[in-house]
Write a protein that holds these residues in place. Structure first.
Motif, short mmCIF file in Angstrom:
data_model
loop_
_atom_site.label_atom_id
_atom_site.label_comp_id
_atom_site.label_asym_id
_atom_site.label_seq_id
_atom_site.Cartn_x
_atom_site.Cartn_y
_atom_site.Cartn_z
N PRO A 1 46.90 40.16 41.34
CA PRO A 1 46.43 40.44 39.98
C PRO A 1 45.05 39.83 39.73
CG PRO A 1 48.54 39.26 39.98
CD PRO A 1 48.08 39.32 41.39
N ARG A 2 44.28 40.41 38.86
CA ARG A 2 42.91 39.95 38.60
C ARG A 2 42.87 38.52 38.08
NH1 ARG A 2 39.60 44.93 35.70
NH2 ARG A 2 39.74 46.41 37.46
N SER A 3 43.89 38.10 37.40
CA SER A 3 43.89 36.77 36.78
C SER A 3 43.82 35.64 37.79
CB SER A 3 45.13 36.59 35.91
OG SER A 3 46.31 36.74 36.69
N THR B 1 42.18 36.06 40.97
CA THR B 1 41.27 36.45 42.05
C THR B 1 39.84 36.02 41.76
OG1 THR B 1 40.84 38.62 41.06
CG2 THR B 1 42.67 38.46 42.62
N ASP C 1 35.56 37.03 42.55
CA ASP C 1 34.79 38.27 42.34
C ASP C 1 35.04 39.30 43.43
OD1 ASP C 1 33.72 37.21 40.08
OD2 ASP C 1 31.85 36.52 41.03
N GLY D 1 37.99 39.98 44.67
CA GLY D 1 39.37 40.45 44.62
C GLY D 1 40.32 39.66 45.50
N CYS E 1 42.80 36.37 46.29
CA CYS E 1 43.63 35.39 45.58
C CYS E 1 43.15 33.97 45.87
CB CYS E 1 45.09 35.54 46.00
SG CYS E 1 46.16 34.23 45.35
#
Length: 740
Positions: free
Chosen positions: A250-252, A254, A256, A258, A260
Motif C-alpha cells: 500500500p502507498r502508506s 512505500t 517514492d 513504490g 515498502c
C-alpha cells in the motif's frame, strides 16, 4: 605511379573533383573513368580531373605564429585574440597540398566530393580559399563508396551555394574551439602552477563537459544514502498449477519508488500469508509485437559493440571506417541518423544478394527477409546529411575480414536484414491476486513468433546485448502461468520476505557514457537547454565523440576500472578551476545551436564570433584577477605537487623530465614547458632519446602522413632492424621496408 610534376599548360577547361581522402578519390575516379593515375590525382586525359585531401590538410596557426609573446605561457598575455585567423599547411601533407593547389588554380569548375557535413565542407572550401578559387562550384553528395551509391550521387549534383553556409559554421566552430582551448587551457594550467603544480590542464568545449558529466555522476554515487526496503514473493498453488506473485505494498508504507519501507508491517504480513488462501481477482492476456530496432547510427553501433565485445568507441569507429573506406562494405559510418531515404529502397534485394554471395552461411537468415516489405526505417523526411549505416551492394569475402571488422560488419548486416522480417510476437499475461487483504501480481510471457529475432538465432545477447545484467527480465516474468480465471481459489505454500537496499546509480561504462552523451538532456534542469540538447542529440558529434573520449583518458581526466569509467583527482581539480559554464552540457549544446543557425543562414559568422570573444574575455579577466590576488580556492591543495622529482634531464635543455601516462602508454615530458616542452618515449621506466630522422622520409601509402624511421625489437638470433612506420600509429599501422 607517375611523377608528381603536373603539366597543365595545354588544359583550357578542367572539371576538378575534390575528395576528402585518397580512397574516396580512387573510387570516384573509377566511375568517372579517370584511369590515368598520377601522384596525387587522376584524369581521363581530357577535361576530368580527380584529386583529394588527406582529411584537414590545413590547420590554424599556433599562438606564437601570430605573436612571439604568446610562445610563453604568461597570464599577462591572456587573452589570446588573433586579429585575423590564419591557416598553414601541415608539414606532412605539403606534397599533396601542392598538387591540389596547382589543380585548383587551373580548374574552371570544382565539384566538392568530400563528406556531406560541416567538416567535409570545410576540408574542401579552405583549400579552395587558400588557392584563390572563386569559380563555379557544385556539390556531389557521396554517402557511400560502392559504385551504385557514387553513380546516384553523380546524378544528384547540387549547386555549391546550397552548402556554403556549412563552411561558415565550420569556421565558427574551429575558431571558437581554438579560442577556448588556447585561453582556458593556459589559464587553468597557470592557476594550478600558482598553487605549486606542474600539471598541464587541457580544456575544451566538449572535452570539459564530458569530464564534468562523469565527475558529477561519480559524486552522485559517492553521496548516495541507501535505505532498506522489503519485498514479499509468494508461491500460490491452484488446481490448475502453481505461480509466483510479487507483493504490491500500500502507498502508506512505500517510498517514492513504490518500495515498502516498514519492516514490522512486512514481517507481520509474511507471517499471515503462510498457508493463507489466495484468490484470482482478474486475468489479462494480450499479444505484444516488437518491431526490429532501427539500423545503426555511429553512437548506437558503438554502444552495441561495447556491450557485446567490449570494444572502445574509437575501436568500433576505426573498424567501421575501414569497412567504409578500404572494403566499401558499409555506407558512411560517422552518421547521426537511423533512417534511410525512400529512393534507396529498390536496392534492398541487391544488398541481400551481395551479403549472401560474400558469406553463404548467411543464406538462411537472408531468406527470412521480405525485400518487398518497406519498413519504417525508410523515411526520407527523417534523413539529414547522412543516412543510417547499412551494407552496400559490394560483394566482399566475410571470412577474410580481420576479427574486429568482421564483428562490426556482422552487427551492421544482421541489423539490416532484421528490418525486412516480421515483428517479434509474445503473449503476455498479468494475473492480479489477493491474499490476507493485500494485492499481488503474477506476470508471464510466452513466445508466439520470433520474427526478426530469428535472424540472431533467438539469442538475446546478440539481439540486444545488455551492459547491465540487472536489467534482464526477472524469473517471475519468464514463468509459464497456469490457465486461471477470475474467482479461482488457491493456497499460499510459501511467502519469502527479503530485506534489500536501494542502490546508487551505476558507474559509467563505455556504452552508458556514450548513451549519456547522446541523451545528455536528462542531466540538465533548464527546460530550454533540455529542448536544445534533445534536438542536437547530445554533446559532441558522432564523428568526434570517440576521439574526445580518448583525449579525456590521455590527459588523465578519466580512467578505466575494468569496464567502469570514473573521473580522476586531476579531473576534479580542473573542474574547480574552470568557469562553471565550461562544464555545462547546456553551454556546448547552445553553441551547436548557434552553429546550426549559421549553417541555415539565420546568424552571421561575425555575430557568433563576437559573442564568443566578449564572453571569453570576461571570464579570462576574472581568472587573471584570482591569480593576481592569490585567490586560488581549493586549487592550493588540489594541485600541490605530489610527484617525486625526476633524476632524468631533458635531452634538449637539461630541465627535469617527468614520466607521464599517455594514450598509448607512458612518455617523458620536459617540465620547462615555456621554453622547451620536448617529449621523449619511455623505455622500461627511463626516457629514451629519439633517433634523428632521415630527411627523405616517404609518405604513408595508406593515409598520406609522413613515415618515421623505427627500430624493431630483437628477434631470435637477430639484432634490431630499422623500418618505416606511419607517424599516424596506432590509427594507421602501415609499414615499409627501410633501405638505408
Amino acid at each position: 605511379m607517375q611523377s608528381c610534376l603536373i603539366d597543365l599548360t595545354r588544359v583550357t577547361c578542367m572539371d576538378l573533383y575534390l575528395c576528402e581522402k585518397p580512397k574516396v578519390g580512387r573510387a570516384l575516379a573509377n566511375i568517372l573513368k579517370a584511369n590515368d593515375r598520377k601522384e596525387g590525382y587522376a584524369t581521363d586525359g581530357g577535361q576530368i580531373y580527380v584529386t583529394w585531401a588527406v582529411g584537414h590538410i590545413l590547420e590554424v596557426f599556433e599562438p606564437a605564429e601570430y605573436d612571439e609573446k604568446w610562445k610563453r605561457w604568461d597570464v599577462q598575455h591572456l587573452p589570446i585574440l588573433p586579429q585575423q585567423f590564419q591557416m598553414k599547411v601541415k608539414p606532412s601533407f605539403k606534397k599533396q597540398y601542392d598538387v591540389v593547389e596547382k589543380l585548383l588554380k587551373k580548374a574552371t569548375t570544382v565539384y566538392i566530393a568530400t563528406d556531406i557535413d560541416r567538416e567535409g565542407e570545410s576540408i574542401a572550401r579552405e583549400l579552395m580559399d587558400r588557392a584563390g578559387y572563386w569559380g563555379t562550384t557544385y556539390r556531389v553528395p557521396i554517402a557511400s563508396l560502392d559504385p551504385v551509391s557514387i553513380r546516384e550521387a553523380l546524378n544528384d549534383i547540387r549547386p555549391g551555394e546550397e552548402t556554403y553556409n556549412l563552411y561558415m559554421a565550420a569556421i565558427g566552430r574551429t575558431h571558437a574551439d581554438w579560442l577556448i582551448g588556447m585561453n582556458f587551457s593556459r589559464l587553468a594550467s597557470l592557476t594550478a602552477q600558482a598553487a605549486g603544480s606542474r600539471e598541464s590542464l587541457p580544456v575544451g568545449r566538449v572535452l570539459t563537459a564530458i569530464v564534468a558529466l562523469v565527475a558529477f555522476h561519480d559524486e552522485r554515487r559517492k553521496n548516495f544514502v541507501p535505505h532498506d526496503y522489503f519485498t514479499i514473493d509468494v508461491i500460490g498453488n491452484f488446481a490448475k498449477g502453481s505461480l509466483k506473485a510479487n507483493w504490491i505494498p500500500p502507498r502508506s508504507i512505500t517510498d517514492d519508488g513504490g518500495r515498502c519501507v516498514d519492516q514490522a508491517y512486512a514481517q507481520r504480513l509474511a507471517a499471515q500469508l503462510r498457508s493463507a488462501s489466495i484468490t484470482v481477482v482478474d486475468v489479462k492476456t494480450r499479444e505484444t509485437s516488437k518491431k526490429p530496432p532501427l539500423p545503426f547510427d555511429m553512437t548506437s553501433l558503438q554502444q552495441y559493440c561495447a556491450n557485446r565485445w567490449g570494444y572502445s568507441a574509437s575501436k568500433t569507429l576505426k573498424a567501421a571506417q575501414e569497412l567504409y573506406e578500404t572494403h566499401t562494405l558499409i555506407t558512411y559510418p560517422r552518421s547521426d541518423c537511423k533512417y534511410l531515404p525512400d529512393s534507396q529502397f529498390p536496392q534492398v534485394q541487391s544488398i541481400l544478394d551481395a551479403l549472401v554471395e560474400g558469406d553463404a552461411r548467411l543464406a538462411d537468415k537472408a531468406a527470412l527477409a521480405d525485400s518487398s516489405k518497406k519498413p519504417m526505417a525508410y523515411n526520407t523526411s527523417k534523413v539529414g546529411a547522412h543516412h543510417a549505416i547499412i551494407p552496400t551492394t559490394k560483394v566482399g569475402d566475410f571470412k577474410a575480414l580481420p576479427e574486429t571488422e568482421k564483428n562490426v560488419f556482422d552487427a551492421v548486416r544482421l541489423r539490416f536484414i532484421a528490418q525486412f522480417c516480421e515483428d517479434q510476437v509474445d503473449k503476455v499475461t498479468k494475473i492480479n491476486l489477493e491474499a490476507a487483504g493485500q494485492k499481488f501480481l503474477a506476470s508471464g510471457k510466452v513466445p508466439v513468433s520470433p520474427g526478426w529475432a530469428a535472424v540472431y538465432g533467438n539469442d538475446p545477447e546478440a539481439c540486444d546485448p545488455k551492459d547491465d545484467k540487472d536489467d534482464e527480465e526477472t524469473d517471475s516474468t519468464k514463468q509459464k502461468l497456469p490457465l486461471l480465471e477470475a474467482g479461482d481459489q488457491g493456497t499460499v505454500s510459501e511467502a519469502l520476505l527479503q530485506s534489500k537496499k536501494t542502490q546508487p546509480p551505476k558507474p559509467f561504462t563505455e556504452s552508458t557514457l556514450l548513451g549519456a552523451m547522446n541523451n545528455v538532456s536528462r542531466f540538465v534542469d533548464e527546460p530550454e537547454l533540455k529542448k536544445i540538447l534533445d534536438e542536437k542529440d547530445g554533446i559532441g558529434t558522432q564523428a568526434t565523440r570517440a576521439g574526445i573520449l580518448d583525449n579525456a583518458f590521455r590527459y588523465g581526466y578519466l580512467q578505466r576500472k575494468k569496464k567502469q569509467i570514473v573521473a580522476t583527482d586531476k579531473a576534479y581539480g580542473m573542474l574547480k578551476i574552470v568557469p562553471p559554464a565550461l562544464a555545462s552540457p547546456g553551454m556546448t549544446a547552445g553553441w551547436e545551436k548557434q552553429l546550426d543557425k549559421i549553417a541555415s543562414g539565420e546568424l552571421s559568422l561575425e555575430e557568433f564570433e563576437q559573442k564568443i570573444v566578449n564572453w571569453m574575455t570576461k571570464l579570462v579577466a576574472a581568472g587573471k584577477e584570482k591569480i593576481a590576488n592569490n585567490d586560488l580556492g581549493s586549487a592550493a591543495t588540489d594541485f600541490a605537487e605530489k610527484a617525486e622529482e625526476s633524476n632524468h634531464q631533458c635531452f634538449e635543455c637539461s630541465a627535469p623530465l617527468k614520466r607521464i601516462p599517455g594514450k598509448n602508454g607512458y612518455f617523458w615530458g620536459c617540465q620547462d614547458r615555456e621554453k622547451c616542452g620536448a617529449t621523449f618515449p619511455d623505455a622500461r621506466g627511463k626516457p629514451k632519446k629519439r633517433e634523428k630522422q632521415p630527411d627523405n622520409a616517404p609518405e604513408c601509402p595508406d593515409c598520406g602522413k609522413a613515415m618515421r624511421m623505427r627500430t624493431s625489437k630483437k628477434g631470435k638470433g637477430k639484432g634490431p632492424s630499422k623500418f618505416w612506420g606511419c607517424s599516424g600509429f596506432p590509427e594507421c599501422k602501415s609499414t615499409m621496408e627501410f633501405k638505408g
